[in-house]
Design a protein around this motif. Structure first.
Motif, PDB file in Angstrom:
ATOM      1  N   LYS A 128       4.305  -9.210   3.292  1.00 39.28           N
ATOM      2  CA  LYS A 128       4.471  -8.964   4.635  1.00 39.28           C
ATOM      3  C   LYS A 128       4.097  -7.474   5.378  1.00 39.28           C
ATOM      4  CE  LYS A 128       7.439 -11.979   5.626  1.00 39.28           C
ATOM      5  NZ  LYS A 128       8.438 -12.753   5.693  1.00 39.28           N
ATOM      6  N   ARG A 129       3.981  -6.791   4.275  1.00 42.17           N
ATOM      7  CA  ARG A 129       4.042  -5.553   4.919  1.00 42.17           C
ATOM      8  C   ARG A 129       2.520  -5.548   5.853  1.00 42.17           C
ATOM      9  NH1 ARG A 129      -0.237  -4.594   3.266  1.00 42.17           N
ATOM     10  NH2 ARG A 129      -0.634  -4.294   1.251  1.00 42.17           N
ATOM     11  N   ARG A 130       2.822  -4.905   6.564  1.00 42.69           N
ATOM     12  CA  ARG A 130       1.291  -4.722   7.151  1.00 42.69           C
ATOM     13  C   ARG A 130       0.402  -3.732   6.817  1.00 42.69           C
ATOM     14  NH1 ARG A 130       3.860  -3.981  12.922  1.00 42.69           N
ATOM     15  NH2 ARG A 130       4.930  -1.594  12.497  1.00 42.69           N
ATOM     16  N   ALA A 131      -0.950  -3.995   7.387  1.00 40.69           N
ATOM     17  CA  ALA A 131      -1.888  -2.724   6.555  1.00 40.69           C
ATOM     18  C   ALA A 131      -2.538  -2.179   7.868  1.00 40.69           C
ATOM     19  CB  ALA A 131      -3.286  -3.397   6.031  1.00 40.69           C
ATOM     20  N   ILE A 132      -2.114  -0.605   7.861  1.00 36.42           N
ATOM     21  CA  ILE A 132      -2.725  -0.623   9.086  1.00 36.42           C
ATOM     22  C   ILE A 132      -3.795   1.000   8.997  1.00 36.42           C
ATOM     23  CG2 ILE A 132      -0.364  -0.735   9.926  1.00 36.42           C
ATOM     24  CD1 ILE A 132       0.464   1.850   9.130  1.00 36.42           C
ATOM     25  N   ALA A 133      -4.210   1.675  10.510  1.00 30.61           N
ATOM     26  CA  ALA A 133      -4.702   2.818  10.499  1.00 30.61           C
ATOM     27  C   ALA A 133      -4.061   3.606  11.275  1.00 30.61           C
ATOM     28  CB  ALA A 133      -6.298   2.777  10.301  1.00 30.61           C
ATOM     29  N   ILE A 134      -4.102   5.052  11.022  1.00 31.84           N
ATOM     30  CA  ILE A 134      -3.839   5.820  11.696  1.00 31.84           C
ATOM     31  C   ILE A 134      -4.988   7.236  12.457  1.00 31.84           C
ATOM     32  CG2 ILE A 134      -1.342   7.320  12.786  1.00 31.84           C
ATOM     33  CD1 ILE A 134       0.242   6.041  10.572  1.00 31.84           C
ATOM     34  N   ALA A 135      -4.954   6.549  13.344  1.00 32.37           N
ATOM     35  CA  ALA A 135      -6.039   7.851  14.021  1.00 32.37           C
ATOM     36  C   ALA A 135      -4.778   9.259  14.564  1.00 32.37           C
ATOM     37  CB  ALA A 135      -6.679   7.486  14.780  1.00 32.37           C
ATOM     38  N   CYS A 136      -5.085  10.521  14.131  1.00 30.81           N
ATOM     39  CA  CYS A 136      -4.373  11.481  14.423  1.00 30.81           C
ATOM     40  C   CYS A 136      -5.594  12.592  14.942  1.00 30.81           C
ATOM     41  CB  CYS A 136      -3.419  12.001  13.941  1.00 30.81           C
ATOM     42  SG  CYS A 136      -1.959  11.662  12.170  1.00 30.81           S
ATOM     43  N   ARG A 137      -4.784  13.836  15.381  1.00 28.39           N
ATOM     44  CA  ARG A 137      -5.959  14.779  16.800  1.00 28.39           C
ATOM     45  C   ARG A 137      -6.636  15.066  15.848  1.00 28.39           C
ATOM     46  NH1 ARG A 137      -1.301  16.966  17.263  1.00 28.39           N
ATOM     47  NH2 ARG A 137      -1.776  18.930  15.346  1.00 28.39           N
ATOM     48  N   ASP A 138      -6.927  14.773  14.324  1.00 29.58           N
ATOM     49  CA  ASP A 138      -8.074  15.229  13.997  1.00 29.58           C
ATOM     50  C   ASP A 138      -8.495  15.125  12.616  1.00 29.58           C
ATOM     51  OD1 ASP A 138      -6.311  16.709  12.318  1.00 29.58           O
ATOM     52  OD2 ASP A 138      -6.617  18.450  11.687  1.00 29.58           O
ATOM     53  N   ARG A 139      -8.092  13.869  12.156  1.00 32.04           N
ATOM     54  CA  ARG A 139      -8.412  12.999  10.648  1.00 32.04           C
ATOM     55  C   ARG A 139      -7.240  11.858  11.189  1.00 32.04           C
ATOM     56  NH1 ARG A 139      -7.464  16.396   6.900  1.00 32.04           N
ATOM     57  NH2 ARG A 139      -7.798  17.749   8.918  1.00 32.04           N
ATOM     58  N   THR A 140      -7.370  10.636  10.726  1.00 38.57           N
ATOM     59  CA  THR A 140      -7.701   9.922   9.972  1.00 38.57           C
ATOM     60  C   THR A 140      -6.585   9.037   9.172  1.00 38.57           C
ATOM     61  OG1 THR A 140      -8.925   8.748  11.358  1.00 38.57           O
ATOM     62  CG2 THR A 140      -7.745   6.798  10.470  1.00 38.57           C
ATOM     63  N   PHE A 141      -5.467   7.997   8.867  1.00 38.86           N
ATOM     64  CA  PHE A 141      -5.076   7.714   7.668  1.00 38.86           C
ATOM     65  C   PHE A 141      -4.999   6.404   7.304  1.00 38.86           C
ATOM     66  CE2 PHE A 141      -3.666  12.019   9.001  1.00 38.86           C
ATOM     67  CZ  PHE A 141      -2.999  12.748   7.215  1.00 38.86           C
ATOM     68  N   VAL A 142      -5.137   6.026   6.669  1.00 39.77           N
ATOM     69  CA  VAL A 142      -5.680   4.386   5.972  1.00 39.77           C
ATOM     70  C   VAL A 142      -4.480   4.231   4.708  1.00 39.77           C
ATOM     71  CG1 VAL A 142      -7.473   2.436   5.681  1.00 39.77           C
ATOM     72  CG2 VAL A 142      -7.822   4.233   7.146  1.00 39.77           C
ATOM     73  N   GLY A 143      -3.841   2.716   5.475  1.00 37.25           N
ATOM     74  CA  GLY A 143      -2.877   2.381   4.089  1.00 37.25           C
ATOM     75  C   GLY A 143      -2.251   1.548   4.526  1.00 37.25           C
ATOM     76  N   PRO A 144      -1.086   1.504   3.271  1.00 40.28           N
ATOM     77  CA  PRO A 144      -0.164   0.081   3.924  1.00 40.28           C
ATOM     78  C   PRO A 144       0.342   0.623   4.616  1.00 40.28           C
ATOM     79  CG  PRO A 144       0.276   1.275   1.658  1.00 40.28           C
ATOM     80  CD  PRO A 144      -1.512   2.017   2.208  1.00 40.28           C
ATOM     81  N   ASP A 145       1.796   0.458   5.589  1.00 42.39           N
ATOM     82  CA  ASP A 145       2.487   0.549   6.035  1.00 42.39           C
ATOM     83  C   ASP A 145       3.929  -0.064   5.594  1.00 42.39           C
ATOM     84  OD1 ASP A 145       3.531   1.185   8.557  1.00 42.39           O
ATOM     85  OD2 ASP A 145       4.014  -0.765   9.677  1.00 42.39           O
ATOM     86  N   ASN A 146       3.919   0.884   4.447  1.00 40.15           N
ATOM     87  CA  ASN A 146       5.067   1.625   3.799  1.00 40.15           C
ATOM     88  C   ASN A 146       5.742   2.883   4.255  1.00 40.15           C
ATOM     89  OD1 ASN A 146       3.801   2.733   2.001  1.00 40.15           O
ATOM     90  ND2 ASN A 146       3.405   1.189   0.832  1.00 40.15           N
TER      91      ASN A 146
END
Lengths: 262, 262, 262
Positions: free
Chosen positions: C79-97
């Motif tokens: 059930k761990r989520r899959a996420i994307a995190i937009a930051c000021r100048d770049r974006t991260f994609v991966g598991p929310d672990n």
């Protein structure tokens, strides 16, 4: 705009020597717009069958029009032919030693040619590195838009090793481990369609599973499970661990899937 | 249309750490169109001579205009200079410790500059990672079209280690193994032009070959042979096996090629 | 012209299996113009913390707009989520672990979404390889210009493991080795700001340094030194050698930096 063609590479060259880099230099010299993607260069040296399996399981994930260059070539310099196989939606290039056979068959063969036209090889062809001198130029010319017909004469046949199907009986399927991955997953040759109907049990070495689970989290950390993995094949895995290490098993190990009384 | 410039990388960084990835990030930040190709990152740590040999043997396979970035840099942070060498058809960038010497000499040196202009380095230059802070920016600016003259003052000299030529006498050439590749091929420093005339014999450790063969298939599986390999150098190989393992030999092993009575 | 987006990859997949290549195939099928850069694939299997550290230390070297895809995912299929995190100048994609936590916090989080929209996943999602089926498609759609909002609903939280800060007292900082690189450098969690004021001594295992030096050349070949390395962290290194081997130490080893009387 025309999309740049993708050229994938699968070899047994490893990454420690500059062979893969040199091959890419040759590709980019001919097809500067090609997008080169490494599939793997760690096929065990000269292990054509493993290379053929990996190519077959990997190619489908690449878009239409991809050119798949593969070189596991113990017979380099001998009379084995160099070929390209155009399939419905992609093209395979490599030695005619079975390496391309599984993957090409899977994707619907349209035309096979022998890479005999010297115009599409390097000027000097060594007897030890056709990856560089024959296969990379052919793949690059295809990526640059040369029609496959120009690479050489049409062939009627190409080498097709027998896919290592499991032995399937009414209530018992006997397969074997065909790959062990970095996580220690024991990947077998058993597909869903090979399973006996109804309730089953999976046995490999000392491990017996009474169900095929669908996620690693269905067992506790360190415990073994049977699962259909990302290759679409039955795998024996250990949650957060290595099944290969836990069981002391590797390629060739026998796996049995049996129907059991309910 | 201008072709995107190719930047090749040869380092001793390995691929387990993120150093190579970081270096590519720096290159693409400056030259977003650059095509980056890994030659190898498995030069033995701080082994400048092996790096120099591999760079010399590999660069020729890349098209005109390629920028070859090389970092094997035990003297990072010391007074060894950082340089770029423009040759007739390609440019080399790296530390002035001999790493670039063989390759640059092979391709006709046109101009050497010291990478002294801070405008073409990162703003902060560490004392431990000039690959990232000095060499990658220089290569990227060259790839983006900056003329080499702007990178810094002209130098009259650069380090040129002596190529490890074999000892060549009238009837006897004495070389040594300079590389061992993934297949266990023992690559020597003997080129065709170093061979005695006429009939010859090759000796290395307990193995003696009375001919230099032209394909692996000229011997049975597992047997040893002498052959000119894909580097253009005399190799001792085992068909479908490892000569290094079979003979228990590695880098530095002596090889003798002698003229024999007919 | 719009710049092609860079997609970096950090995984624990290794390079021997075709998993990384397959992931790239999926990215290029969706975002044919993406520039894919490997950060590292040798995160120790399922070691989320090391992956998080490496991602945090590496991302800053990539240009604005980069998409950082990271997959170290022992909980795949749970059930761990899959996420994307937009930051000021770049974006991260991966598991929310926790894997993205350090890096995202460093770059100023703007928006977090759950990768729940099936339109931006592969049609069939396996329970064992979300890198291929969920994360790669998300990163590719972002690279192709899809706004992050479309990938799924906004989340208010994401996993942020505690950065392994050293214990800092008035005159004594106690850290530990968090990484060992290919050169055998022992990389600790001690940053410059963690140092006691004034004259200090560094102790690790049997080695004691009375200064933090600024280049390897400040000691003789083979000798040990303390230095701030290219990660911006205190390292114990051996000039032209391996500190890890010399000291017999690895990840977890304690390092103490103490103020000493002048």
């Amino acid at each position: 705009v025309k999309r740049a063609r993708i050229v994938t590479l699968l070899t047994d060259f490893g990454l420690s020597d500059p062979y893969v880099g040199i091959l890419k230099g040759v590709v980019l010299g001919i097809a500067p717009e090609a997008r080169i993607v490494d599939l793997t260069h760690d096929v065990p040296p000269q292990d054509v069958l493993t290379g053929a399996l990996l190519l077959e399981r990997s190619a489908r994930w690449f878009p239409e029009g991809t050119i798949h260059l593969a070189v596991v070539d113990p017979g380099v310099g001998s009379k084995r032919r160099a070929i390209a196989i155009a399939c419905r939606d992609r093209t395979f290039v490599g030695p005619d030693n079975g390496l391309l056979g599984f993957a090409a068959a899977r994707h619907g063969v349209v035309r096979v040619v022998e890479l005999a036209n010297p115009a599409f090889r390097l000027r000097e062809v060594s007897s030890t590195f056709h990856g560089r001198d024959v296969f990379a130029p052919a793949a690059a010319h295809l990526a640059a838009g040369v029609p496959i017909e120009r690479l050489g004469p049409r062939l009627r046949r190409f080498e097709r090793p027998r896919w290592p199907f499991p032995r399937v009986a009414a209530r018992r399927t006997t397969g074997r481990v065909v790959l062990v991955d970095r996580f220690g997953n024991l990947v077998t040759n058993v597909e869903r369609e090979h399973l006996p109907r109804g309730k089953i049990a999976v046995s490999i070495g000392p491990f017996r599973a009474t169900r095929i689970l669908s996620t690693y989290e269905d067992v506790a950390r360190g415990e073994l499970l049977a699962i259909f993995g990302s290759f679409g094949l039955l795998e024996i895995a250990a949650r957060d661990g290595s099944a290969a290490k836990a069981l002391g098993l590797g390629i060739g190990a026998k796996v049995v899937v049996e129907a059991v009384a309910r």
